[in-house]
Design a protein around this motif. Structure first.
Motif, PDB file in Angstrom:
ATOM      1  N   LYS A 352       0.829  -1.201   0.000  1.00  0.00           N
ATOM      2  CA  LYS A 352       0.000   0.000   0.000  1.00  0.00           C
ATOM      3  C   LYS A 352       0.865   1.253   0.000  1.00  0.00           C
ATOM      4  O   LYS A 352       1.755   1.419   0.832  1.00  0.00           O
ATOM      5  N   LEU A 353       0.594   2.130  -0.933  1.00  0.00           N
ATOM      6  CA  LEU A 353       1.247   3.429  -0.951  1.00  0.00           C
ATOM      7  C   LEU A 353       0.497   4.385  -0.034  1.00  0.00           C
ATOM      8  O   LEU A 353      -0.714   4.575  -0.183  1.00  0.00           O
ATOM      9  N   GLU A 354       1.222   4.965   0.915  1.00  0.00           N
ATOM     10  CA  GLU A 354       0.628   5.949   1.803  1.00  0.00           C
ATOM     11  C   GLU A 354       0.630   7.316   1.118  1.00  0.00           C
ATOM     12  O   GLU A 354       1.006   7.431  -0.048  1.00  0.00           O
ATOM     13  N   ASN A 355       0.219   8.349   1.831  1.00  0.00           N
ATOM     14  CA  ASN A 355       0.094   9.669   1.218  1.00  0.00           C
ATOM     15  C   ASN A 355       1.417  10.150   0.613  1.00  0.00           C
ATOM     16  O   ASN A 355       1.468  10.620  -0.522  1.00  0.00           O
ATOM     17  N   LYS A 356       2.497   9.982   1.364  1.00  0.00           N
ATOM     18  CA  LYS A 356       3.808  10.397   0.858  1.00  0.00           C
ATOM     19  C   LYS A 356       4.189   9.584  -0.369  1.00  0.00           C
ATOM     20  O   LYS A 356       4.745  10.109  -1.343  1.00  0.00           O
ATOM     21  N   GLY A 357       3.875   8.292  -0.348  1.00  0.00           N
ATOM     22  CA  GLY A 357       4.161   7.437  -1.493  1.00  0.00           C
ATOM     23  C   GLY A 357       3.398   7.867  -2.732  1.00  0.00           C
ATOM     24  O   GLY A 357       3.940   7.844  -3.845  1.00  0.00           O
ATOM     25  N   MET A 358       2.143   8.276  -2.553  1.00  0.00           N
ATOM     26  CA  MET A 358       1.335   8.738  -3.686  1.00  0.00           C
ATOM     27  C   MET A 358       1.906  10.045  -4.259  1.00  0.00           C
ATOM     28  O   MET A 358       1.936  10.244  -5.477  1.00  0.00           O
TER      29      MET A 358
END
Length: 520
Positions: A352-358
């Motif tokens: 899962k990509l979190e907000n920073k990852g997105m």
């Protein structure tokens, strides 16, 4: 130049610039090294503008009065960061305030080791500079976040401040000094104590430094005349690096030499983001890092980023503003132009990509699609243009957009001997120092040579494109025409031709046809 002082240069600034710009003199100025430079020494520094600070104001003149003898001495404030006085002296500042512009510079991100070695042989020991920066980190923990900064103070009357841009590489000659700034631990509500940092008062700046090999005997004319031969040698090396895949080697060559031209209206003609996909999972551990290692031996600047869920969620890719310290914090994607970025997706697993990852995902997409990065200023973002060549390596189709993709098809006989296969290409290059130098300069300059599309060939291209649209209207778009134009131009330039002809156009169509058949 060894005897120059700030006072002498203030009174003779035009003559000093003339001397510095006399061929051969610029390189004679010693490179800034921590343990060698004394305050007031003429030094040279080459780096990238990482942040631009608010203007700094200083007194053009000030006087120092000895309270015991009443003796008064008048000094000039230019080319100095601090006023130094003795216990029995008083300082009186004048009313003639002047402005100077501080910019924070860092060693050029992604600068490859061979470039540092070449510059070291020319007296520019950047490796030693970085080692001294690292030494200062160990000695002073408060310096860890910005330990590699050099502040360059720009005097608008001497240097064109309109040329100042973030991420621009600068070559500076000026006087060494100490700049006292607040440390920037953004976890603190108030700035910490001040610390001394490197500082150079600029006499003159080259805003577009020549490529590192410009001082060699190889002229652009020489490279152009030998372009076809150099192309053959480079393709041979890349085919070896791609385990015998000569078709993919063509496209990797185009990726390495491509450059953006005539950017306008959000269009970025010339970009060539390449995805090499279908890399077998069983060769990944040995292969992708070795391929990058070879690429880094050919280009001046490159960065390697493994795409994993953890890296995407936790790496600071995007530069962002810290308002506590009023400073721009560096991100991985803050790179100077002509940097080659290699994205390795071969170890990407579901997650899962979190907000920073997105946000990081979008930042990479923006570079590939628009050659822009949105810097984070907390309450808003600002788009900064980039010129970064992107190569993506993946098992399946890339997570990111691309201009061209090609399925990897290695020679089965090479798969079991990856280290030996790539190692032999590296050994060949290392044993042919003259050829390696030519290849490096070829990659740097070949796509920027003058080029012309004559009316006759444009008519042929137009007719062919119309025929393609009629034959397959659903799958042929203006993007395809742009891709054909870019590839045909690169084929011509890579072989030392500055004009497109029918033979090259047909070669382009044949190459693309072969790629599309393989990708089915």
């Amino acid at each position: 130049m060894d005897t120059w002082t700030p006072a002498y240069c203030i009174d003779n600034i035009d003559e000093c610039k003339r001397v510095l710009l006399t061929p051969g003199n610029w390189e004679k100025v010693p490179f800034l090294l921590d343990r060698q430079a004394a305050v007031g020494t003429l030094v040279r520094f080459k780096g990238m503008i990482q942040d631009m600070l608010n203007p700094d104001y200083y007194s053009k003149t000030f006087s120092v009065v000895n309270s015991l003898t009443n003796e008064t001495k008048v000094y000039q404030g230019k080319f100095s960061s601090a006023v130094r006085s003795k216990e029995d002296e008083e300082i009186h500042f004048g009313d003639d305030l002047m402005e100077r512009l501080p910019v924070a510079c860092i060693p050029i991100p992604g600068l490859n080791d061979w470039v540092k070695n070449v510059e070291s042989s020319n007296g520019l020991n950047e490796t030693e500079l970085e080692e001294n920066f690292a030494k200062r980190i160990r000695l002073d923990p408060t310096c860890q976040k910005r330990s590699n900064e050099v502040f360059v103070l720009i005097y608008p009357e001497d240097v064109d401040s309109n040329e100042l841009k973030l991420n621009r590489v600068v070559d500076v000659i000026g006087f060494y000094d100490h700049q006292y700034v607040n440390t920037d631990d953004e976890s603190q509500e108030q700035p910490l104590d001040v610390k001394a940092s490197y500082c150079v008062h600029a006499i003159h700046i080259k805003f577009q430094p020549d490529p590192v090999l410009c001082g060699s005997q190889l002229t652009e004319k020489c490279i152009w005349e030998e372009a076809s031969k150099i192309q053959e040698e480079l393709k041979l090396v890349l085919t070896q690096a791609l385990l015998g895949d000569s078709l993919a080697a063509n496209y990797l060559l185009f990726n390495l030499v491509s450059t953006i031209y005539n950017r306008q209206n959000n269009q970025v003609p010339g970009k060539f983001a390449l995805n090499i996909r279908g890399i077998p999972q069983d060769i990944v551990v040995d292969y992708t890092s070795k391929l990058y290692s070879l690429i880094s031996c050919l280009v001046e600047k490159s960065k390697y980023f493994p795409i994993t869920i953890d890296n995407m969620n936790n790496t600071d890719l995007i530069p962002r503003k810290c308002y506590t310290t009023n400073r721009l914090l560096n991100g991985f994607l803050q790179l100077s132009s002509k940097t080659h970025l290699v994205l390795d997706e071969t170890n990407l697993n579901p997650g899962k990509l979190e907000n920073k990852g997105m946000l990081n995902l979008q930042a990479i997409n923006d570079i590939i699609s628009n050659q822009q990065v949105k810097y984070d200023f907390m309450y808003y973002t600002i788009d900064y243009e980039t010129e970064i060549s992107v190569l993506t390596l993946s098992n399946g189709k890339s997570l990111f957009p691309f201009d061209i993709d090609i399925v990897f098809k290695p020679d089965p006989s090479c798969i079991g001997n990856i280290e030996e296969t790539i190692g032999s290409a590296q050994t060949y290059l290392n044993s042919q120092s003259s050829l390696l130098e030519k290849i490096r300069k070829y990659i740097t300059i070949i796509s920027s040579m003058d080029f012309n599309f004559n009316e006759d060939i444009l008519k042929i291209i137009e007719n062919d494109y119309v025929a393609m649209r009629k034959a397959d209207p659903k799958n042929v778009s203006p993007d395809d025409l742009h891709r054909f134009m870019v590839i045909s131009k690169l084929i011509a330039l890579c072989s030392g031709k500055n004009e497109l002809n029918k033979e090259i156009w047909e070669s382009c169509k044949a190459l693309e046809s072969e790629r599309k058949i393989r990708n089915k």
